[in-house]
Design an enzyme around this catalytic site. Sequence first.
Site, PDB file in Angstrom:
ATOM      1  N   ASN A   7       0.881  -1.178   0.000  1.00 54.58           N
ATOM      2  CA  ASN A   7       0.000   0.000   0.000  1.00 54.58           C
ATOM      3  C   ASN A   7       0.910   1.216   0.000  1.00 54.58           C
ATOM      4  O   ASN A   7       1.568   1.511   1.003  1.00 54.58           O
ATOM      5  CB  ASN A   7      -0.924   0.003   1.220  1.00 54.58           C
ATOM      6  CG  ASN A   7      -1.838   1.238   1.236  1.00 54.58           C
ATOM      7  OD1 ASN A   7      -1.411   2.328   0.858  1.00 54.58           O
ATOM      8  ND2 ASN A   7      -3.079   1.063   1.666  1.00 54.58           N
ATOM      9  N   GLU A  34      -3.995   1.926  -2.898  1.00 59.89           N
ATOM     10  CA  GLU A  34      -4.039   3.380  -2.684  1.00 59.89           C
ATOM     11  C   GLU A  34      -3.089   4.108  -3.633  1.00 59.89           C
ATOM     12  O   GLU A  34      -2.286   4.941  -3.203  1.00 59.89           O
ATOM     13  CB  GLU A  34      -3.754   3.738  -1.215  1.00 59.89           C
ATOM     14  CG  GLU A  34      -4.936   3.478  -0.298  1.00 59.89           C
ATOM     15  CD  GLU A  34      -4.872   4.300   0.986  1.00 59.89           C
ATOM     16  OE1 GLU A  34      -5.381   5.431   0.966  1.00 59.89           O
ATOM     17  OE2 GLU A  34      -4.328   3.808   1.992  1.00 59.89           O
ATOM     18  N   ASP A 158      -4.066  -4.864   1.143  1.00 56.80           N
ATOM     19  CA  ASP A 158      -4.405  -4.190   2.395  1.00 56.80           C
ATOM     20  C   ASP A 158      -5.802  -4.655   2.788  1.00 56.80           C
ATOM     21  O   ASP A 158      -6.782  -4.190   2.222  1.00 56.80           O
ATOM     22  CB  ASP A 158      -4.343  -2.675   2.193  1.00 56.80           C
ATOM     23  CG  ASP A 158      -4.731  -1.905   3.450  1.00 56.80           C
ATOM     24  OD1 ASP A 158      -5.092  -2.541   4.460  1.00 56.80           O
ATOM     25  OD2 ASP A 158      -4.691  -0.662   3.407  1.00 56.80           O
ATOM     26  N   ASP A 229      -1.879  -5.908   6.459  1.00 63.38           N
ATOM     27  CA  ASP A 229      -1.639  -6.318   5.062  1.00 63.38           C
ATOM     28  C   ASP A 229      -1.342  -7.812   5.078  1.00 63.38           C
ATOM     29  O   ASP A 229      -0.426  -8.255   5.781  1.00 63.38           O
ATOM     30  CB  ASP A 229      -0.475  -5.521   4.479  1.00 63.38           C
ATOM     31  CG  ASP A 229      -0.769  -4.029   4.456  1.00 63.38           C
ATOM     32  OD1 ASP A 229      -1.244  -3.539   3.419  1.00 63.38           O
ATOM     33  OD2 ASP A 229      -0.544  -3.362   5.499  1.00 63.38           O
ATOM     34  N   HIS A 259       2.315   2.253   5.198  1.00 65.64           N
ATOM     35  CA  HIS A 259       2.384   0.777   5.144  1.00 65.64           C
ATOM     36  C   HIS A 259       3.761   0.350   4.642  1.00 65.64           C
ATOM     37  O   HIS A 259       4.460   1.131   3.997  1.00 65.64           O
ATOM     38  CB  HIS A 259       1.356   0.223   4.162  1.00 65.64           C
ATOM     39  CG  HIS A 259      -0.073   0.427   4.540  1.00 65.64           C
ATOM     40  ND1 HIS A 259      -0.898  -0.603   4.918  1.00 65.64           N
ATOM     41  CD2 HIS A 259      -0.825   1.549   4.574  1.00 65.64           C
ATOM     42  CE1 HIS A 259      -2.110  -0.129   5.166  1.00 65.64           C
ATOM     43  NE2 HIS A 259      -2.104   1.175   4.970  1.00 65.64           N
TER      44      HIS A 259
END
Length: 268
Positions: A7, A34, A158, A229, A259
Amino acid sequence: MKIASFNINGVKARADALGAWLDATQPDVAVLQEIKSTDETFPRALIEDRGYNLETHGQKGFNGVAILSKLPLEDVTRGLPGDDDDIQARWIEATVVDRRAVRICGMYLPNGNPVELDAGGQPVTGGKYAYKLAWMERLHARARDLLMLEEPCVLLGDYNIIPQPEDAARPEVWREDALFRPESRAAFRRLLNLGFTEAFRTRTPGPGHYTFWDYQAGAYQKNHGIRIDHILLSPQGADLMRDCQIDADVRAGDKPSDHVPIWVELDA
DNA sequence: ATGTCAGTAACGTACTGA
């Protein structure tokens, strides 16, 4: 075949960090979440100049997922089945063939906060928590269909789920959060109970292993993290597992995502 | 005790979503 999930919290803001990680880790396949980018504005050269094929499923401003692979990406599909009205870009699938064909499913599971419950304790219709749980129902249905293929399949990304108390440095802080609520954790267990293997936990038990640290309050320096994750393997995929690791040191780099990557090595 | 960041709309800075 090394398959990773990351992520990146904005692909355009993460050019240096993503490039450095790709150069250092050299995954054969990676899924990104993302990306916060449309397909048209994705910085493709960042990926393609390193010899990767790239498929994106983007959205303006937020969400967005992608798959990159050194081998060709075949049979690419975008969007999680089960709700034609859902426009959020959170799911992408592709098949990568080396010695074995592996189905790769990259996901950005809804966060689900704020948790809104009615007087009976049911998630409020139209709210973010209800959307998360409905999305997980659709994920369960897709995962069940994928299992029926009886092929190596990897569901990674995620998950926005803290599976167990030992997956948070301070579980009491998360007790009422959508990432740790009983309904969220039960939906994750239902997925596992279909017959998937959670790759990381087959190799590394115990507390202190996280994939996310908030940007605020020095969370990384204090190791106040959470493990959200995950990599789930079909039985045929789990047969091939050689290793699974979290690249936690990436969080200490320049302009990091909140992350860090997690990856699995398959004998495929 | 508090503490952040990316992107949008729009050129300040407030807002959203994490």
